[in-house]
Design a protein around this motif. Structure first.
Motif, PDB file in Angstrom:
ATOM      1  N   PRO A 113      -7.319   4.276  15.975  1.00 13.80           N
ATOM      2  CA  PRO A 113      -5.920   3.851  16.118  1.00 13.80           C
ATOM      3  C   PRO A 113      -5.747   2.347  16.317  1.00 13.80           C
ATOM      4  O   PRO A 113      -4.624   1.855  16.293  1.00 13.80           O
ATOM      5  CB  PRO A 113      -5.429   4.632  17.338  1.00 13.80           C
ATOM      6  CG  PRO A 113      -6.664   4.919  18.109  1.00 13.80           C
ATOM      7  CD  PRO A 113      -7.768   5.071  17.108  1.00 13.80           C
ATOM      8  N   SER A 114      -6.825   1.604  16.477  1.00 16.84           N
ATOM      9  CA  SER A 114      -6.694   0.153  16.603  1.00 16.84           C
ATOM     10  C   SER A 114      -7.018  -0.550  15.285  1.00 16.84           C
ATOM     11  O   SER A 114      -7.010  -1.769  15.212  1.00 16.84           O
ATOM     12  CB  SER A 114      -7.607  -0.375  17.717  1.00 16.84           C
ATOM     13  OG  SER A 114      -8.959  -0.120  17.399  1.00 16.84           O
ATOM     14  N   HIS A 115      -7.296   0.220  14.239  1.00 15.85           N
ATOM     15  CA  HIS A 115      -7.652  -0.318  12.927  1.00 15.85           C
ATOM     16  C   HIS A 115      -6.479  -0.138  11.957  1.00 15.85           C
ATOM     17  O   HIS A 115      -5.845   0.906  11.941  1.00 15.85           O
ATOM     18  CB  HIS A 115      -8.886   0.431  12.395  1.00 15.85           C
ATOM     19  CG  HIS A 115      -9.280   0.059  11.014  1.00 15.85           C
ATOM     20  ND1 HIS A 115      -9.853  -1.142  10.712  1.00 15.85           N
ATOM     21  CD2 HIS A 115      -9.189   0.735   9.851  1.00 15.85           C
ATOM     22  CE1 HIS A 115     -10.097  -1.192   9.412  1.00 15.85           C
ATOM     23  NE2 HIS A 115      -9.700  -0.069   8.872  1.00 15.85           N
ATOM     24  N   TRP A 116      -6.209  -1.167  11.159  1.00 17.54           N
ATOM     25  CA  TRP A 116      -5.172  -1.069  10.128  1.00 17.54           C
ATOM     26  C   TRP A 116      -5.836  -0.704   8.804  1.00 17.54           C
ATOM     27  O   TRP A 116      -6.377  -1.564   8.126  1.00 17.54           O
ATOM     28  CB  TRP A 116      -4.448  -2.410   9.945  1.00 17.54           C
ATOM     29  CG  TRP A 116      -3.403  -2.713  10.943  1.00 17.54           C
ATOM     30  CD1 TRP A 116      -3.468  -3.634  11.933  1.00 17.54           C
ATOM     31  CD2 TRP A 116      -2.111  -2.116  11.047  1.00 17.54           C
ATOM     32  NE1 TRP A 116      -2.297  -3.648  12.656  1.00 17.54           N
ATOM     33  CE2 TRP A 116      -1.446  -2.719  12.132  1.00 17.54           C
ATOM     34  CE3 TRP A 116      -1.447  -1.114  10.328  1.00 17.54           C
ATOM     35  CZ2 TRP A 116      -0.164  -2.376  12.513  1.00 17.54           C
ATOM     36  CZ3 TRP A 116      -0.164  -0.767  10.716  1.00 17.54           C
ATOM     37  CH2 TRP A 116       0.458  -1.394  11.792  1.00 17.54           C
ATOM     38  N   PRO A 117      -5.815   0.568   8.404  1.00 20.96           N
ATOM     39  CA  PRO A 117      -6.405   0.915   7.106  1.00 20.96           C
ATOM     40  C   PRO A 117      -5.507   0.422   5.976  1.00 20.96           C
ATOM     41  O   PRO A 117      -4.293   0.323   6.123  1.00 20.96           O
ATOM     42  CB  PRO A 117      -6.457   2.444   7.133  1.00 20.96           C
ATOM     43  CG  PRO A 117      -5.345   2.831   8.050  1.00 20.96           C
ATOM     44  CD  PRO A 117      -5.246   1.727   9.078  1.00 20.96           C
ATOM     45  N   SER A 118      -6.116   0.101   4.855  1.00 17.17           N
ATOM     46  CA  SER A 118      -5.321  -0.321   3.698  1.00 17.17           C
ATOM     47  C   SER A 118      -4.669   0.897   3.058  1.00 17.17           C
ATOM     48  O   SER A 118      -5.118   2.034   3.236  1.00 17.17           O
ATOM     49  CB  SER A 118      -6.209  -1.029   2.675  1.00 17.17           C
ATOM     50  OG  SER A 118      -7.097  -0.096   2.079  1.00 17.17           O
ATOM     51  N   LEU A 119      -3.614   0.655   2.307  1.00 17.98           N
ATOM     52  CA  LEU A 119      -2.974   1.758   1.577  1.00 17.98           C
ATOM     53  C   LEU A 119      -3.954   2.361   0.574  1.00 17.98           C
ATOM     54  O   LEU A 119      -3.964   3.566   0.353  1.00 17.98           O
ATOM     55  CB  LEU A 119      -1.717   1.271   0.864  1.00 17.98           C
ATOM     56  CG  LEU A 119      -0.534   0.957   1.769  1.00 17.98           C
ATOM     57  CD1 LEU A 119       0.631   0.410   0.956  1.00 17.98           C
ATOM     58  CD2 LEU A 119      -0.111   2.182   2.556  1.00 17.98           C
ATOM     59  N   LYS A 120      -4.786   1.506  -0.008  1.00 18.62           N
ATOM     60  CA  LYS A 120      -5.801   1.985  -0.960  1.00 18.62           C
ATOM     61  C   LYS A 120      -6.748   2.962  -0.270  1.00 18.62           C
ATOM     62  O   LYS A 120      -7.059   4.026  -0.813  1.00 18.62           O
ATOM     63  CB  LYS A 120      -6.574   0.807  -1.530  1.00 18.62           C
ATOM     64  CG  LYS A 120      -7.615   1.184  -2.545  1.00 18.62           C
ATOM     65  CD  LYS A 120      -8.319  -0.056  -3.093  1.00 18.62           C
ATOM     66  CE  LYS A 120      -9.386   0.322  -4.084  1.00 18.62           C
ATOM     67  NZ  LYS A 120     -10.070  -0.864  -4.613  1.00 18.62           N
ATOM     68  N   SER A 121      -7.188   2.631   0.949  1.00 21.09           N
ATOM     69  CA  SER A 121      -8.084   3.519   1.693  1.00 21.09           C
ATOM     70  C   SER A 121      -7.397   4.831   2.037  1.00 21.09           C
ATOM     71  O   SER A 121      -7.987   5.903   1.896  1.00 21.09           O
ATOM     72  CB  SER A 121      -8.548   2.851   2.989  1.00 21.09           C
ATOM     73  OG  SER A 121      -9.320   1.728   2.730  1.00 21.09           O
ATOM     74  N   LEU A 122      -6.151   4.752   2.494  1.00 17.38           N
ATOM     75  CA  LEU A 122      -5.417   5.969   2.826  1.00 17.38           C
ATOM     76  C   LEU A 122      -5.180   6.837   1.594  1.00 17.38           C
ATOM     77  O   LEU A 122      -5.284   8.061   1.658  1.00 17.38           O
ATOM     78  CB  LEU A 122      -4.087   5.633   3.499  1.00 17.38           C
ATOM     79  CG  LEU A 122      -4.183   5.075   4.915  1.00 17.38           C
ATOM     80  CD1 LEU A 122      -2.802   4.631   5.404  1.00 17.38           C
ATOM     81  CD2 LEU A 122      -4.778   6.104   5.869  1.00 17.38           C
ATOM     82  N   ASP A 123      -4.886   6.201   0.474  1.00 18.79           N
ATOM     83  CA  ASP A 123      -4.678   6.942  -0.771  1.00 18.79           C
ATOM     84  C   ASP A 123      -5.968   7.637  -1.207  1.00 18.79           C
ATOM     85  O   ASP A 123      -5.945   8.792  -1.621  1.00 18.79           O
ATOM     86  CB  ASP A 123      -4.165   5.997  -1.861  1.00 18.79           C
ATOM     87  CG  ASP A 123      -3.626   6.743  -3.051  1.00 18.79           C
ATOM     88  OD1 ASP A 123      -2.895   7.747  -2.866  1.00 18.79           O
ATOM     89  OD2 ASP A 123      -3.928   6.329  -4.192  1.00 18.79           O
ATOM     90  N   LEU A 133      -0.669  10.716  -0.647  1.00 21.39           N
ATOM     91  CA  LEU A 133      -0.077   9.766   0.283  1.00 21.39           C
ATOM     92  C   LEU A 133       1.367   9.536  -0.098  1.00 21.39           C
ATOM     93  O   LEU A 133       1.673   9.232  -1.248  1.00 21.39           O
ATOM     94  CB  LEU A 133      -0.856   8.439   0.252  1.00 21.39           C
ATOM     95  CG  LEU A 133      -0.323   7.336   1.160  1.00 21.39           C
ATOM     96  CD1 LEU A 133      -0.412   7.735   2.616  1.00 21.39           C
ATOM     97  CD2 LEU A 133      -1.075   6.034   0.919  1.00 21.39           C
ATOM     98  N   VAL A 134       2.272   9.686   0.863  1.00 19.80           N
ATOM     99  CA  VAL A 134       3.698   9.474   0.660  1.00 19.80           C
ATOM    100  C   VAL A 134       4.182   8.558   1.772  1.00 19.80           C
ATOM    101  O   VAL A 134       3.922   8.800   2.946  1.00 19.80           O
ATOM    102  CB  VAL A 134       4.486  10.818   0.718  1.00 19.80           C
ATOM    103  CG1 VAL A 134       5.959  10.584   0.564  1.00 19.80           C
ATOM    104  CG2 VAL A 134       3.957  11.782  -0.321  1.00 19.80           C
TER     105      VAL A 134
END
Length: 138
Positions: A113-123, A133-134
């Motif tokens: 929860p302290s890490h900002w994942p990229s949208l690419k990683s989440l996708d 991913l929506v």
């Protein structure tokens, strides 16, 4: 998945509001106004969920919130980590890392929860878990 948890606001006799979470009996806060109480509820929820994620504790999925009930969502970093945790289900992080073609520490950061994942990683992780991913603004 909508990650909003119900809250109960109780008016205090001297003014202000006491806030409790039916899903988490050990989390509560307050505020002088309704808006302040709900803002504080987001902070309390985010902190508690971050603690549970960091320490591997079980976290209940949010129930559907009735239209007339109050609910709050944790901050975006905590929401992202929870989405990955809930989507992963019983799969181990090692399985997720193999499916993503990455290391275990990289897969672990997706639930940090302290890490900002990229949208690419989440996708990518959504696709590996058979999800989509929506994004939305509220």
């Amino acid at each position: 998945m909508d990650i909003r948890y119900p809250v109960v606001l109780e008016a205090e006799p001297g003014g202000g509001f006491f806030v409790r979470f039916p899903d988490f009996e050990d989390v509560f806060t307050e505020g002088s106004t309704r808006d302040e109480a709900l803002c504080n509820a987001v902070e309390a929820l985010s902190g508690m969920l971050a603690f549970k994620l960091e320490n591997g504790h079980a976290i209940p999925r949010p129930e559907a919130v009735p239209p007339d009930a109050d609910a709050v969502a944790p901050d975006a970093k905590v929401q992202a980590a929870l989405l990955v945790r809930f989507a992963r289900g019983a799969r181990s992080l090692a399985e997720v890392a193999r499916a993503l073609g990455t290391s275990w520490p990289s897969a672990r950061r997706l639930e940090d929860p302290s890490h900002w994942p990229s949208l690419k990683s989440l996708d990518r992780v959504a696709a590996v878990m058979g999800k989509k991913l929506v994004l939305s603004f509220e």
